[in-house]
Each structure stands twice: as structure tokens, then as C-alpha cells.
Design an enzyme around this catalytic site. Sequence first.
Site, PDB file in Angstrom:
ATOM      1  N   ARG A  69       0.862  -1.197   0.000  1.00 50.38           N
ATOM      2  CA  ARG A  69       0.000   0.000   0.000  1.00 50.38           C
ATOM      3  C   ARG A  69       0.888   1.232   0.000  1.00 50.38           C
ATOM      4  O   ARG A  69       1.714   1.422   0.881  1.00 50.38           O
ATOM      5  CB  ARG A  69      -0.892  -0.013   1.236  1.00 50.38           C
ATOM      6  N   ARG A 183      -4.558   3.116  17.172  1.00 49.29           N
ATOM      7  CA  ARG A 183      -5.284   2.466  16.084  1.00 49.29           C
ATOM      8  C   ARG A 183      -5.015   3.259  14.821  1.00 49.29           C
ATOM      9  O   ARG A 183      -4.322   4.282  14.849  1.00 49.29           O
ATOM     10  CB  ARG A 183      -6.790   2.488  16.426  1.00 49.29           C
ATOM     11  N   LYS A 184      -5.621   2.859  13.695  1.00 47.04           N
ATOM     12  CA  LYS A 184      -5.471   3.646  12.470  1.00 47.04           C
ATOM     13  C   LYS A 184      -6.067   5.053  12.653  1.00 47.04           C
ATOM     14  O   LYS A 184      -6.893   5.274  13.559  1.00 47.04           O
ATOM     15  CB  LYS A 184      -6.146   2.937  11.296  1.00 47.04           C
ATOM     16  N   GLY A 440     -16.833  -6.060   1.436  1.00 39.39           N
ATOM     17  CA  GLY A 440     -16.881  -7.513   1.651  1.00 39.39           C
ATOM     18  C   GLY A 440     -17.154  -7.965   3.066  1.00 39.39           C
ATOM     19  O   GLY A 440     -17.409  -9.151   3.308  1.00 39.39           O
ATOM     20  N   CYS A 445     -14.551  -0.980   4.282  1.00 37.61           N
ATOM     21  CA  CYS A 445     -13.549  -0.298   3.450  1.00 37.61           C
ATOM     22  C   CYS A 445     -14.188   0.289   2.187  1.00 37.61           C
ATOM     23  O   CYS A 445     -13.709   1.281   1.654  1.00 37.61           O
ATOM     24  CB  CYS A 445     -12.445  -1.264   3.053  1.00 37.61           C
ATOM     25  N   GLY A 446     -15.258  -0.329   1.709  1.00 37.56           N
ATOM     26  CA  GLY A 446     -15.953   0.163   0.505  1.00 37.56           C
ATOM     27  C   GLY A 446     -17.014   1.205   0.836  1.00 37.56           C
ATOM     28  O   GLY A 446     -17.771   1.609  -0.042  1.00 37.56           O
TER      29      GLY A 446
HETATM   30 FE1  SRM Z   1      -9.747  -0.959   5.017  1.00 36.58          FE
HETATM   31  C1  SRM Z   1      -8.622  -3.320   7.135  1.00 36.58           C
HETATM   32  C2  SRM Z   1      -8.508  -2.593   2.405  1.00 36.58           C
HETATM   33  C3  SRM Z   1     -10.208   1.810   3.115  1.00 36.58           C
HETATM   34  C4  SRM Z   1     -11.839   0.296   7.414  1.00 36.58           C
HETATM   35  N1  SRM Z   1      -8.677  -2.639   4.814  1.00 36.58           N
HETATM   36  C5  SRM Z   1      -8.288  -3.462   5.824  1.00 36.58           C
HETATM   37  C6  SRM Z   1      -7.325  -4.523   5.317  1.00 36.58           C
HETATM   38  C7  SRM Z   1      -5.932  -4.006   5.533  1.00 36.58           C
HETATM   39  C8  SRM Z   1      -7.528  -5.865   6.022  1.00 36.58           C
HETATM   40  C9  SRM Z   1      -6.499  -6.894   5.640  1.00 36.58           C
HETATM   41  O1  SRM Z   1      -5.433  -6.930   6.218  1.00 36.58           O
HETATM   42  O2  SRM Z   1      -6.789  -7.676   4.740  1.00 36.58           O
HETATM   43  C10 SRM Z   1      -7.752  -4.563   3.832  1.00 36.58           C
HETATM   44  C11 SRM Z   1      -6.675  -4.972   2.850  1.00 36.58           C
HETATM   45  C12 SRM Z   1      -7.279  -5.868   1.791  1.00 36.58           C
HETATM   46  C13 SRM Z   1      -6.471  -5.891   0.536  1.00 36.58           C
HETATM   47  O3  SRM Z   1      -5.717  -6.849   0.326  1.00 36.58           O
HETATM   48  O4  SRM Z   1      -6.637  -4.967  -0.258  1.00 36.58           O
HETATM   49  C14 SRM Z   1      -8.321  -3.178   3.645  1.00 36.58           C
HETATM   50  N2  SRM Z   1      -9.310  -0.448   3.148  1.00 36.58           N
HETATM   51  C15 SRM Z   1      -8.895  -1.301   2.188  1.00 36.58           C
HETATM   52  C16 SRM Z   1      -8.930  -0.651   0.822  1.00 36.58           C
HETATM   53  C17 SRM Z   1      -7.856  -1.149  -0.134  1.00 36.58           C
HETATM   54  C18 SRM Z   1     -10.324  -0.877   0.208  1.00 36.58           C
HETATM   55  C19 SRM Z   1     -10.411  -0.563  -1.280  1.00 36.58           C
HETATM   56  O5  SRM Z   1     -10.594  -1.532  -2.023  1.00 36.58           O
HETATM   57  O6  SRM Z   1     -10.265   0.587  -1.661  1.00 36.58           O
HETATM   58  C20 SRM Z   1      -8.815   0.825   1.233  1.00 36.58           C
HETATM   59  C21 SRM Z   1      -7.391   1.283   1.369  1.00 36.58           C
HETATM   60  C22 SRM Z   1      -7.298   2.739   1.713  1.00 36.58           C
HETATM   61  C23 SRM Z   1      -5.880   3.246   1.700  1.00 36.58           C
HETATM   62  O7  SRM Z   1      -5.391   3.535   0.603  1.00 36.58           O
HETATM   63  O8  SRM Z   1      -5.295   3.356   2.778  1.00 36.58           O
HETATM   64  C24 SRM Z   1      -9.482   0.769   2.606  1.00 36.58           C
HETATM   65  N3  SRM Z   1     -10.764   0.778   5.243  1.00 36.58           N
HETATM   66  C25 SRM Z   1     -10.921   1.750   4.304  1.00 36.58           C
HETATM   67  C26 SRM Z   1     -11.941   2.659   4.706  1.00 36.58           C
HETATM   68  C27 SRM Z   1     -12.491   3.801   3.869  1.00 36.58           C
HETATM   69  C28 SRM Z   1     -11.905   5.144   4.133  1.00 36.58           C
HETATM   70  O9  SRM Z   1     -10.837   5.277   4.739  1.00 36.58           O
HETATM   71  O10 SRM Z   1     -12.537   6.097   3.700  1.00 36.58           O
HETATM   72  C29 SRM Z   1     -12.407   2.225   5.930  1.00 36.58           C
HETATM   73  C30 SRM Z   1     -13.566   2.833   6.755  1.00 36.58           C
HETATM   74  C31 SRM Z   1     -13.186   4.153   7.327  1.00 36.58           C
HETATM   75  C32 SRM Z   1     -12.439   4.061   8.627  1.00 36.58           C
HETATM   76  O11 SRM Z   1     -11.427   3.382   8.707  1.00 36.58           O
HETATM   77  O12 SRM Z   1     -12.878   4.709   9.565  1.00 36.58           O
HETATM   78  C33 SRM Z   1     -11.656   1.044   6.263  1.00 36.58           C
HETATM   79  N4  SRM Z   1     -10.127  -1.407   6.948  1.00 36.58           N
HETATM   80  C34 SRM Z   1     -11.065  -0.807   7.742  1.00 36.58           C
HETATM   81  C35 SRM Z   1     -11.127  -1.496   8.996  1.00 36.58           C
HETATM   82  C36 SRM Z   1     -12.040  -1.142  10.200  1.00 36.58           C
HETATM   83  C37 SRM Z   1     -11.324  -0.150  11.055  1.00 36.58           C
HETATM   84  C38 SRM Z   1     -11.755  -0.165  12.489  1.00 36.58           C
HETATM   85  O13 SRM Z   1     -11.559   0.864  13.166  1.00 36.58           O
HETATM   86  O14 SRM Z   1     -12.245  -1.187  12.981  1.00 36.58           O
HETATM   87  C39 SRM Z   1     -10.200  -2.557   8.919  1.00 36.58           C
HETATM   88  C40 SRM Z   1      -9.885  -3.604  10.007  1.00 36.58           C
HETATM   89  C41 SRM Z   1      -8.880  -3.110  10.981  1.00 36.58           C
HETATM   90  O15 SRM Z   1      -8.258  -2.058  10.809  1.00 36.58           O
HETATM   91  O16 SRM Z   1      -8.721  -3.824  11.971  1.00 36.58           O
HETATM   92  C42 SRM Z   1      -9.603  -2.473   7.613  1.00 36.58           C
HETATM   93 FE1  SF4 Z   2     -13.622  -6.282   4.652  1.00 40.16          FE
HETATM   94 FE2  SF4 Z   2     -12.042  -4.259   3.989  1.00 40.16          FE
HETATM   95 FE3  SF4 Z   2     -11.391  -6.728   3.304  1.00 40.16          FE
HETATM   96 FE4  SF4 Z   2     -13.405  -5.458   2.088  1.00 40.16          FE
HETATM   97  S1  SF4 Z   2     -11.219  -4.934   1.997  1.00 40.16           S
HETATM   98  S2  SF4 Z   2     -13.446  -7.538   2.794  1.00 40.16           S
HETATM   99  S3  SF4 Z   2     -14.310  -4.370   3.825  1.00 40.16           S
HETATM  100  S4  SF4 Z   2     -11.515  -5.855   5.372  1.00 40.16           S
END
Ligand code: SRM
Ligand code: SF4
Length: 515
Positions: A69, A183-184, A440, A445-446
Site C-alpha cells: 500500500r 489504532r489507524k 466484503g 472499506c468500501g
Molecule cells: Fe480498510 C482493514 C482494504 C479503506 C476500514 N482494509 C483493511 C485490510 C488491511 C484488512 C487486511 O489486512 O486484509 C484490507 C486490505 C485488503 C487488501 O488486500 O486490499 C483493507 N481499506 C482497504 C482498501 C484497499 C479498500 C479498497 O478496495 O479501496 C482501502 C485502502 C485505503 C488506503 O489507501 O489506505 C481501505 N478501510 C478503508 C476505509 C475507507 C476510508 O478510509 O474512507 C475504511 C472505513 C473508514 C475508517 O477506517 O474509519 C476502512 N479497513 C477498515 C477497517 C475497520 C477499522 C476499524 O476501526 O475497525 C479494517 C480492520 C482493521 O483495521 O482492523 C480495515
Molecule cells: Fe472487509 Fe475491507 Fe477486506 Fe473489504 S477490503 S473484505 S471491507 S476488510
Amino acid sequence: MTDTVTTTKTNLNKFEKLKAEKDGLAVKKEIEKFASLGWEAMDINDRDHRLKWMGVFFRPVTPGKFMMRMRLPNGILSSAQLRALATILQRYGDDGSADITTRQNIQLRGIRIEDLPDIFAKFEAVGLTSIQSGMDNIRNITGDPVAGLDADELFDTRELVQQIQDMFTNQGQGNPEFSNLPRKFNIAITGGRDNSVHAEINDLAFVPALKDYPSSILGFNVLVGGFFSAKRCEAAIPLNAWVSPEDVVTVCRAILEVYRDHGLRANRLKSRLMWLIDEWGIEKFRSEVEKRLGKTLLPAAAKDEIDWEKRDHIGVYKQKQLGLNYVGLHIPVGRLYAKDMFEIANMAEVYGSSEIRLTVEQNLIIPNIPDSRLATFLTEPLLQRFTINPDLLTRSLVSCTGAQFCNFALIETKNRALEMVQALEAELTLTRPVRIHWTGCPNSCGQPQVADIGLMGTKTSKNGKAVEGVDIYMGGKVGKDPHLGSRLHKGIPCEDLQPVLRDLLVHHFGAKPHN
Ligand code: SRM
Ligand code: SF4
């Protein structure tokens, strides 16, 4: 750090212990060692967790093929940078792909650990960084995708976004001051009139606002605490503070310090900034920020300047610079391959100024195309796939990674999302875009809560059998006066979804069936 962190050490969660044992950034010096050891022989905590401080994610779904990333401040990159990313992916053949993310960013797939030293050297050569982009760090900072191009913009966000990133990453080299947050943390700065970055869903957002006294000055109202998680989703709330552009970086630093030193670390499900604000109340949080700043904050301006509906930037638009245009290309669910990235880099050089921009809708903008070159640009074969005029459901489709690569996923998303809108477009006539977001799992994240129709993956049952399904969200409003959508239906099997969506589109969004 203050005592707060130390005194709570007794009930630290697993990740706090992991960080206390060894800071995530420590792996920066060990990349060569990991590359020669290989992914199977590495320490499992370094591999699965600490490498995320370098933006390198172990993928249990594709072991040995990592995801990387990036950090792309304001979603902007140069053709040389895009080409460097394409060159990295090219060597992985079918395993190599990239995704534009919902934070205006790029993720690379198929990455092998043995290539990391070379990959980081390639990043360095073109000024790219992936530092501190995962785990308990600040995510890519979003800014207006047409900053500096839009004649109606209030504030050009580019420089501030870069300054904030430089502050907490030490110019992209890694900054241990901010590498151990509870956290993030998400930050956004909006500069256009339409809130193109979903300010309200960030832990910290700066929204343009005019202060009248002593004279009319443009600065920002500050919002705090927005976030989505599986447990809870909240829109950001006002800090009751107005900051001038010169103060944005220091205010940002002060807020990060308060969060770092006082944020809740016992339970990871309750560690995002809003939980601290709940515990303290906004007044105490504000006064702690003032203590860090060493001065009082001015109260918020009475209103912000966001007065437009949100734009999606797809299509051809005149820039504020006479004779220049920006063109927004639709990239289906954000997925790119090396070949596409080379072509886009070439097109940005031949027709534009070698710049490429990304949007939170996972699309791409090529700016600075002169009027005289526009007609030829529009005949480029790549625009047949990455069109400027997609069908109205395809146009606004957003999807997270889903089961193809993400082990949290409860369903497959990207391919299913595309097939579903194509099937719906074949049976309906739409009169306006409808924003459908797929995610998903409940991590969101979506961003289904900002969508017209949000689909969140779940497991459900049909005829006594477990099947992939979705919960349906509706009512998300973006742009001016945004608010989050809420869940309307639970556990619809994916195989039964098409007629349900068709009915929603007909009854709520004016779609007409073809027969
Ligand atoms: Fe996300 C975790 C993908 C935007 C909330 N997110 C993850 C992980 C890293 C989980 C993992 O290890 O597999 C996903 C990686 C999957 C992969 O292989 O791609 C992942 N998040 C994404 C992305 C790629 C989704 C997308 O297809 O665009 C986005 C990457 C953004 C970036 O460039 O940094 C992405 N994630 C978001 C957003 C949207 C936003 O930021 O506007 C959110 C909701 C907003 C927020 O965070 O407040 C989001 N992601 C999460 C969470 C829940 C956070 C929490 O506080 O519980 C997780 C799980 C965690 O962090 O434990 C997570
Ligand atoms: Fe769940 Fe984020 Fe993975 Fe999508 S990319 S399946 S919302 S953790």
C-alpha cells in the site's frame, strides 16, 4: 509519551504488546535480511504485522504474494511514479495487479519478499513512499482531486496535505513519534465546494470556512472522530474550532499527539478517536488539544462553505487555466494491470503535464490537456475500456478488495459488483447515476454507509445451506450536508440480489424497466 500509556500497560491488547516489544518501524532496517530469509522463514509477527509499517501486507489468501500500500498525498502521482509501479508489477505476470483505493491511493499485488530491497530502491528513485500506510498509523491523506485545476475551488489542498504527510512520516523516511498510535487514523482536507473527499468519515477533517472578524479570511472548520468499524460507525463531529491554513499542520500534530498519548489502548474495538472523545467529552478533548498547541483555538465559523452536490469528475472539464482541460477516466472497480499503467503514464506525458490524479471513487484524472490535443486524446483506444462516459450504474460503482485477496472478506466483491451493475443496466433505463458501494465485510472499506445503495458482505442461509449474502444500506448522502446511510435489509443471498436491487432502483431512483 505521557503516563497514560504507561499506566494502562497492564491491560494492553495483543497488538499493543507486539508494538511495545518492537516498534513497527524497526523492520525498515531488516528488509535485506527478510529478503534473503524468504517469507516462510521470517518471524511471524514481523511478517504478518510489523511489515505493514513499511506498507507491506502479508496476504493469507495468497501466501508469499504480498500486497503493498502506497502513500499518494492528495491522490497525485507523476507518470514516472506510475511507470515505476508498473515496472514492479510487470515481473509478476498474472499475479501482478494494482487497485485504486477508496483513499485516493494505489495498492500493488503479487509482491515477493525477495524483491523488496529493489522495490524500495525504485520507490526512492522516483520519490514514492509506502511508509506507515498500514496498522496503527495515519492512512493516505485525501485532498480535493481537482485541487489547483478547479476554477471554483475554495482552497488548493495539495501543499497542506504534503506538509502533514511530511510531518508525521519525517519526509517519507519514517517517524517514530507517530508510529505507535492506538489504532489507524484517517485525515482529509477538502478544498472544493463539493466535499469530494467525504470529510465526514475521517478521524480528522478540515472543511473550508470563512471567518468574518476582523476581515473575511478563508480557513477551515475542524471535524473530529468520524470512522467506520465493524462495531460502530460515526460521522465526524465539530471540534468547534476554526483554523487558518498556516495553523493546519500544527493543529493536526496537536490532535495526533493527544490521540497518541491518551487514546484508549485496552480494547482494539474501542480505540478509534471517537471513543476517546466519548470518554472525555468534546470540551475536554478540545482543551487538551489547546494545551498541546500552547494557545487557544478560535471557535468554529458559523457555517462551512460546502454548498455543492458532490461531483464524480468523470468526463471532460475546463480547468481554471485558460485552454487546459482535465479528463476523468472511469476505471472499473479501480483495478489496473501493468500494461494499463504504462499506457496511462504515456498518455499523461503525451497529452498532459505528466501528472495523474486519483479519486476516492477509485477513478483516475489526467489533467492539463490543451484544447488543441483534446480531440486526439479522446480517440485513444484505452478510453474504450477506461471510458469518459460509462453507463449510469457502472459510473458510480465502488468496491473494496473482497475475497480475492482479503482474508476478512465474507464474499467476493469486485467481479460480482461489475457483473451485477451490467445485468441491471441491461434490464433498466436509468436517468441519473446511482452510487452503489460494495464492501466484503463489516469493516466497511468500501464505505457502504456513504452510498445511495450500500452492500455489505455477510454469511446467510438459503434452503438450509450457508451462502454468500449482503446487508443492504440506503440513504447515504455525500457532498453538502452529508449523512450516513443505515441498514435496510439483512442477509439477502447474493444469488437473489438482482431483483431486490432492481426494485430499489425502480422505486427509489426512478429507473424504468425495459419491458
Ligand atoms: Fe480498510 C482493514 C482494504 C479503506 C476500514 N482494509 C483493511 C485490510 C488491511 C484488512 C487486511 O489486512 O486484509 C484490507 C486490505 C485488503 C487488501 O488486500 O486490499 C483493507 N481499506 C482497504 C482498501 C484497499 C479498500 C479498497 O478496495 O479501496 C482501502 C485502502 C485505503 C488506503 O489507501 O489506505 C481501505 N478501510 C478503508 C476505509 C475507507 C476510508 O478510509 O474512507 C475504511 C472505513 C473508514 C475508517 O477506517 O474509519 C476502512 N479497513 C477498515 C477497517 C475497520 C477499522 C476499524 O476501526 O475497525 C479494517 C480492520 C482493521 O483495521 O482492523 C480495515
Ligand atoms: Fe472487509 Fe475491507 Fe477486506 Fe473489504 S477490503 S473484505 S471491507 S476488510
